[in-house]
Design an enzyme around this catalytic site. Structure first.
Site, PDB file in Angstrom:
ATOM      1  N   GLU A  47      -5.657   4.249  20.370  1.00 11.24           N
ATOM      2  CA  GLU A  47      -5.403   3.088  19.522  1.00 11.24           C
ATOM      3  C   GLU A  47      -6.109   2.114  20.342  1.00 11.24           C
ATOM      4  OE1 GLU A  47      -3.995   4.127  16.682  1.00 11.24           O
ATOM      5  OE2 GLU A  47      -4.053   2.459  15.370  1.00 11.24           O
ATOM      6  N   LYS A  78       8.509   3.457  10.124  1.00 12.62           N
ATOM      7  CA  LYS A  78       7.949   2.169   9.735  1.00 12.62           C
ATOM      8  C   LYS A  78       9.007   0.978  10.137  1.00 12.62           C
ATOM      9  CE  LYS A  78       3.833   2.745   8.648  1.00 12.62           C
ATOM     10  NZ  LYS A  78       3.000   2.225   7.388  1.00 12.62           N
ATOM     11  N   TYR A 114       0.728  -1.108   0.130  1.00 12.03           N
ATOM     12  CA  TYR A 114       0.086  -0.009  -0.104  1.00 12.03           C
ATOM     13  C   TYR A 114       0.888   1.483  -0.004  1.00 12.03           C
ATOM     14  CZ  TYR A 114      -3.254   3.313   1.619  1.00 12.03           C
ATOM     15  OH  TYR A 114      -3.954   4.757   1.666  1.00 12.03           O
ATOM     16  N   ASP A 115       1.852   1.127   0.894  1.00 12.81           N
ATOM     17  CA  ASP A 115       2.636   2.331   1.022  1.00 12.81           C
ATOM     18  C   ASP A 115       3.470   2.738  -0.302  1.00 12.81           C
ATOM     19  OD1 ASP A 115       2.216   2.827   3.533  1.00 12.81           O
ATOM     20  OD2 ASP A 115       3.894   1.717   4.361  1.00 12.81           O
ATOM     21  N   GLU A 145       7.410   7.088  20.468  1.00  9.86           N
ATOM     22  CA  GLU A 145       6.664   6.054  21.112  1.00  9.86           C
ATOM     23  C   GLU A 145       6.283   5.009  20.106  1.00  9.86           C
ATOM     24  OE1 GLU A 145       3.759   8.984  22.448  1.00  9.86           O
ATOM     25  OE2 GLU A 145       2.393   8.295  20.543  1.00  9.86           O
ATOM     26  N   LYS A 173       4.329   2.702  17.609  1.00 10.13           N
ATOM     27  CA  LYS A 173       3.166   2.847  16.750  1.00 10.13           C
ATOM     28  C   LYS A 173       2.227   1.598  16.783  1.00 10.13           C
ATOM     29  CE  LYS A 173       1.570   4.533  11.992  1.00 10.13           C
ATOM     30  NZ  LYS A 173       0.612   3.516  11.740  1.00 10.13           N
ATOM     31  N   ARG A 178     -12.103   6.828  12.934  1.00 13.22           N
ATOM     32  CA  ARG A 178     -11.609   7.951  12.424  1.00 13.22           C
ATOM     33  C   ARG A 178     -12.381   8.231  10.960  1.00 13.22           C
ATOM     34  NH1 ARG A 178      -5.597   8.347   9.996  1.00 13.22           N
ATOM     35  NH2 ARG A 178      -6.066   6.632   8.641  1.00 13.22           N
ATOM     36  N   LYS A 194       7.229  12.777  17.640  1.00  7.49           N
ATOM     37  CA  LYS A 194       6.372  13.846  17.936  1.00  7.49           C
ATOM     38  C   LYS A 194       7.119  14.887  18.663  1.00  7.49           C
ATOM     39  CE  LYS A 194       2.471  10.986  18.554  1.00  7.49           C
ATOM     40  NZ  LYS A 194       1.330  10.530  19.459  1.00  7.49           N
TER      41      LYS A 194
HETATM   42  S1  IVH Z   1      -0.443  10.221  16.557  1.00  7.92           S
HETATM   43  C1  IVH Z   1      -1.605  13.648  14.327  1.00  7.92           C
HETATM   44  N1  IVH Z   1       0.679   7.905  17.746  1.00  7.92           N
HETATM   45  O1  IVH Z   1      -1.320   5.639  12.945  1.00  7.92           O
HETATM   46  C2  IVH Z   1      -0.967  12.469  14.553  1.00  7.92           C
HETATM   47  N2  IVH Z   1      -0.790   7.472  15.831  1.00  7.92           N
HETATM   48  O2  IVH Z   1      -0.572   6.181  10.567  1.00  7.92           O
HETATM   49  C3  IVH Z   1      -2.036  11.253  14.540  1.00  7.92           C
HETATM   50  N3  IVH Z   1      -1.164   5.229  15.529  1.00  7.92           N
HETATM   51  O3  IVH Z   1      -4.062   7.162  12.405  1.00  7.92           O
HETATM   52  C4  IVH Z   1      -1.625  10.038  15.279  1.00  7.92           C
HETATM   53  N4  IVH Z   1      -0.034   4.545  17.210  1.00  7.92           N
HETATM   54  O4  IVH Z   1      -4.354   5.157  14.154  1.00  7.92           O
HETATM   55  C5  IVH Z   1      -0.167   8.422  16.960  1.00  7.92           C
HETATM   56  N5  IVH Z   1       1.361   6.297  19.114  1.00  7.92           N
HETATM   57  C6  IVH Z   1       0.817   6.624  18.236  1.00  7.92           C
HETATM   58  C7  IVH Z   1       0.033   5.799  17.121  1.00  7.92           C
HETATM   59  C8  IVH Z   1      -0.549   6.157  16.126  1.00  7.92           C
HETATM   60  C9  IVH Z   1      -0.623   4.170  16.051  1.00  7.92           C
HETATM   61  C10 IVH Z   1      -1.911   5.230  14.430  1.00  7.92           C
HETATM   62  C11 IVH Z   1      -3.256   6.044  14.244  1.00  7.92           C
HETATM   63  C12 IVH Z   1      -3.054   6.940  12.887  1.00  7.92           C
HETATM   64  C13 IVH Z   1      -2.189   6.104  12.290  1.00  7.92           C
HETATM   65  C14 IVH Z   1      -1.113   7.013  11.059  1.00  7.92           C
END
Ligand code: IVH
Length: 703
Positions: A185, A331, A46-47, A126, A128, A149, A307
């Site tokens: 999440e 990733k 997909y990416d 952190e 993902k 979402r 972040k």
């Molecule tokens: S921050 C504006 N933190 O990854 C910031 N997202 O690919 C938005 N996700 O839609 C998200 N772990 O569903 C953030 N520690 C984390 C996350 C995280 C999983 C997911 C989330 C987001 C998607 C983006």
């Protein structure tokens, strides 16, 4: 094909076509992933599509489409749940795949904020989490609404389902702003996922139907969360990590890290592995460390997220199209393994579709043992050119069923020959043909093909069809092979024949007096069956449960249905027009239906069945004296007071017929926002048009 041309070599005309193709392809995968929870391709694949789209747009900025995936987030919400407009959009994240991307990310932030190259920037790193994001709204400390979402602007209302998750507090601890939206999440732990699949597997082996095996924890979490019935969600073990916010009535922290601490104080679970980093090197070291811990974590992660810690800086950095400039997802590479492809088998489905399946020497890929993998279809197989004897690369990208990427050519034995896709059916020897423009090759043996016949029998007795308990896949196959049950009608003469048999079932392996009696009782009970179940049981191509119900409701009895389909052979007839006018039935479905009932073998099967059983006319549970009973209604445009499905169900329960297109026969057209051609047509034909409120008033709904 334009898909194979490197971006630099595309002519503008090719780029236009390629951007169009990518927009459609990515939209399709978005819908599969976000709405149906059944992705077909890996995250990595997909990416790759997404990146190709971006690369082409960078080359040809004047060609960026309005519906380009780079301009959108995810997929529009499905119509099964009520919609929720997010007070603040739910953003997505840009991806980094290597050290260079991470360096660029940090350098970009410094440049944007005019910081010196060596000035430290604090960043929270952190994991993902590989789950699905949810937004939780708290008012005066109480959980009032939760949503998916969706497309980032509008999600689905899943409040009832979210309430069943223990990690989500119903009331916040301590002081909280009057309005607080928490984002995070929803996920399922790996051990809970495995246990759940194991239970489902056992039930399936015992012949229970309706059980589902999920490919991975993310799909299991998504499937569990997007249940219309929250009591099902409650039985699944779901968890929630909080990491962000949406609307806030007052600021709660100056930093991301401070916000995580506040979240914990209010009673949320936050991921314990977060840390503060001050440079790209520290971020990369974190990525490596978490990558090493990944397999031993109790939940799936597909990367780490960085972040900017200071929220004032986040605000200055803002966002670009779909993602914040102050955050990025780094990733992990997909998990891969190599194994031997022992042979390629062809499976023949109920409708004759030939599917190539790779039989593999079992191998562990990212924690899952894999011994078979679908090769989808002839084209896919030719494209990959995998051969028996090849060592193949398998990939499991965190969240999907393992896929075969391709052969390792250096390891190919000299004797390995290209696979020749059969042009005859391996089960019955009939021709297997592939109509122009289609990807699927099908056996034309129809009712004479044993593989199709067995698949059809299996479908016929399945839970949503005749629901004959005690008749598992193995027994069906054995009955068929022994000549006891060749066609559905044979099931209903089985008991009589068995009573006269010299080798009755009860003396055969795997059967006992009681199990035989139970089976015959179960069959006996189904001599009377509801029309919609009957239609579904026939296994007509494209006719699932929902369509079978529509047909049953529309025609009322089997006689009426058969007569109408007979008349509809003539495409200029009223019967044909009436058929395609049923909401959700288009010309393609109509063609399959008419063809099924016109086919000689099928007519014989139907006649034999009708000699044995009684098909009950459709009994509507509808009110017969509502203001809309017997009226034909068309819904068009976006409804806001209820979902489209809800509106249709409501209308039908009041005795109305819901049609898909406006004609002279239409009594009312209910017009939602952004209604298009149907509203125009209604106006032309002088059909009564109602807005949503007027419709609700008409049916006496005072919501
Ligand atoms: S921050 C504006 N933190 O990854 C910031 N997202 O690919 C938005 N996700 O839609 C998200 N772990 O569903 C953030 N520690 C984390 C996350 C995280 C999983 C997911 C989330 C987001 C998607 C983006």
């Amino acid at each position: 094909m334009t898909a194979d041309i490197p971006v630099e070599k595309l002519t503008p005309e090719q780029a236009v076509r390629e951007l169009e193709r990518l927009a459609a392809e990515i939209a399709r995968h978005n819908a599969l992933y976000y709405q149906k929870d059944t992705p077909e391709i890996s995250d990595a694949a997909y990416d790759a599509l997404f990146q190709r789209n971006q690369a082409i747009e960078a080359h040809f900025p004047e060609l960026i489409r309005e519906d380009s995936p780079s301009q959108l987030v995810g997929a529009a919400p499905s119509s099964a749940f009520a919609k929720v407009a997010h007070a603040r959009p739910m953003l997505s994240l840009a991806n980094a795949f290597d050290a260079g991307d991470v360096d660029d990310f940090v350098a970009r932030i410094r440049r944007f904020l005019s910081l010196d190259a060596d000035a430290p920037v604090d960043l929270v790193a952190e994991p993902k989490i590989d789950g699905l994001s949810a937004s939780l709204r708290f008012e005066n400390g109480r959980f009032v609404q939760g949503a998916t979402r969706g497309d980032g602007a509008v999600g689905e209302d899943i409040t009832a389902n979210l309430r069943t998750i223990a990690d989500i507090p119903d009331r916040l601890k301590g002081d909280a702003p009057a309005v607080l939206e928490v984002r995070g999440e929803v996920y399922m732990r790996k051990d809970d996922f495995l246990a759940m699949n194991e239970t489902a597997q056992k039930r399936i082996e015992q012949g229970e139907k309706g059980e589902k095996i999920f490919a991975n924890p993310r799909n299991a979490a998504a499937g569990s969360l997007r249940q219309l019935d929250a009591t099902i969600t409650a039985k699944r073990k779901l968890h929630f990590f909080a990491y962000g916010w949406g609307e806030l009535s007052e600021p709660v922290s100056e930093t991301q890290s401070g916000f995580l601490e506040r979240l914990a104080g209010w009673g949320f679970a936050t991921n314990p592995l977060w840390t503060l980093c001050r440079s790209a090197e520290e971020l990369l070291a974190y990525h490596t460390r978490i990558g090493e811990e990944r397999a031993s974590l109790p939940y799936d992660i597909d990367g780490v997220v960085y972040k900017v810690d200071r929220i004032d800086l986040q605000q200055r950095l803002g966002m670009v199209s779909r993602a914040p400039r102050w955050a990025i997802a780094h990733k992990f590479p997909a998990e891969q393994a190599q194994t031997l492809l022992e042979r390629i088998d062809i499976q023949v489905g109920r409708t004759g579709a030939l599917t190539p399946v790779a039989i593999l020497t079992p191998v562990n890929v990212g924690g899952v043992m894999v011994s078979r993998a679908t090769l989808h279809n002839e084209d896919e197989l030719n494209r990959k050119d995998v051969r028996a004897g090849d060592t193949v690369i398998l990939q499991r990208a965190g969240d999907v069923i393992p896929q075969i990427l391709g052969p390792v050519l250096e390891k190919r034995p000299a004797t390995a020959k290209p696979y020749v896709f059969p042009d005859t059916c391996p089960a019955c020897g009939s021709d297997a043909v592939r109509p122009e423009g289609e990807v699927v090759r099908r056996c034309v043996g129809g009712l004479t093909c044993p593989a199709q016949a067995v698949e059809r029998l299996r479908h016929f007795v399945s839970r949503d069809a005749f629901d004959i308990e005690g008749l598992g896949e193995k027994s069906i196959q054995a009955f068929f092979t022994d000549g006891l049950v060749k066609s559905p009608a044979d099931l209903f003469t089985l008991a009589d024949r068995d009573a006269k048999s010299l080798t009755p079932l009860r003396n055969q392996k795997g059967w006992k007096e009681t199990s035989v009696r139970n089976l015959f009782d179960a069959i006996e009970q189904r001599r009377s069956i509801a029309l919609d179940r009957f239609i579904y049981a026939l296994g007509i191509r494209q006719i699932g449960q929902a369509t079978a119900k529509l047909l049953a409701r529309h025609y009322g009895s089997l006689d009426a249905l058969m007569q109408a389909l007979h008349d509809a052979r003539d495409e200029t007839s009223d019967a044909y027009r009436d058929l395609v006018d049923i909401d959700q039935i288009g010309p393609a479905v109509a063609t399959d239906l008419v063809a099924f009932f016109a086919e000689d073998h099928n007519r014989e099967t139907l006649a034999a069945l009708r000699g044995q059983i009684e098909v009950q006319p459709y009994v509507s549970t509808v009110t017969s004296d509502s203001p809309v009973t017997g009226k034909t209604v068309v819904f068009t445009g976006t409804l806001v007071r209820m979902t489209r499905d809800e509106a249709k169900a409501r209308a039908e329960s009041l005795g109305a017929k819901v049609a898909g297109s406006v004609s002279k026969k239409t009594d009312y057209v209910v017009i939602g926002a952004d209604a298009g051609s149907k509203a125009k047509k209604a106006e032309e034909l002088g059909v009564a048009m109602l807005d949503e409120d007027a419709w609700l008033a008409l049916i006496g709904d005072t919501r």
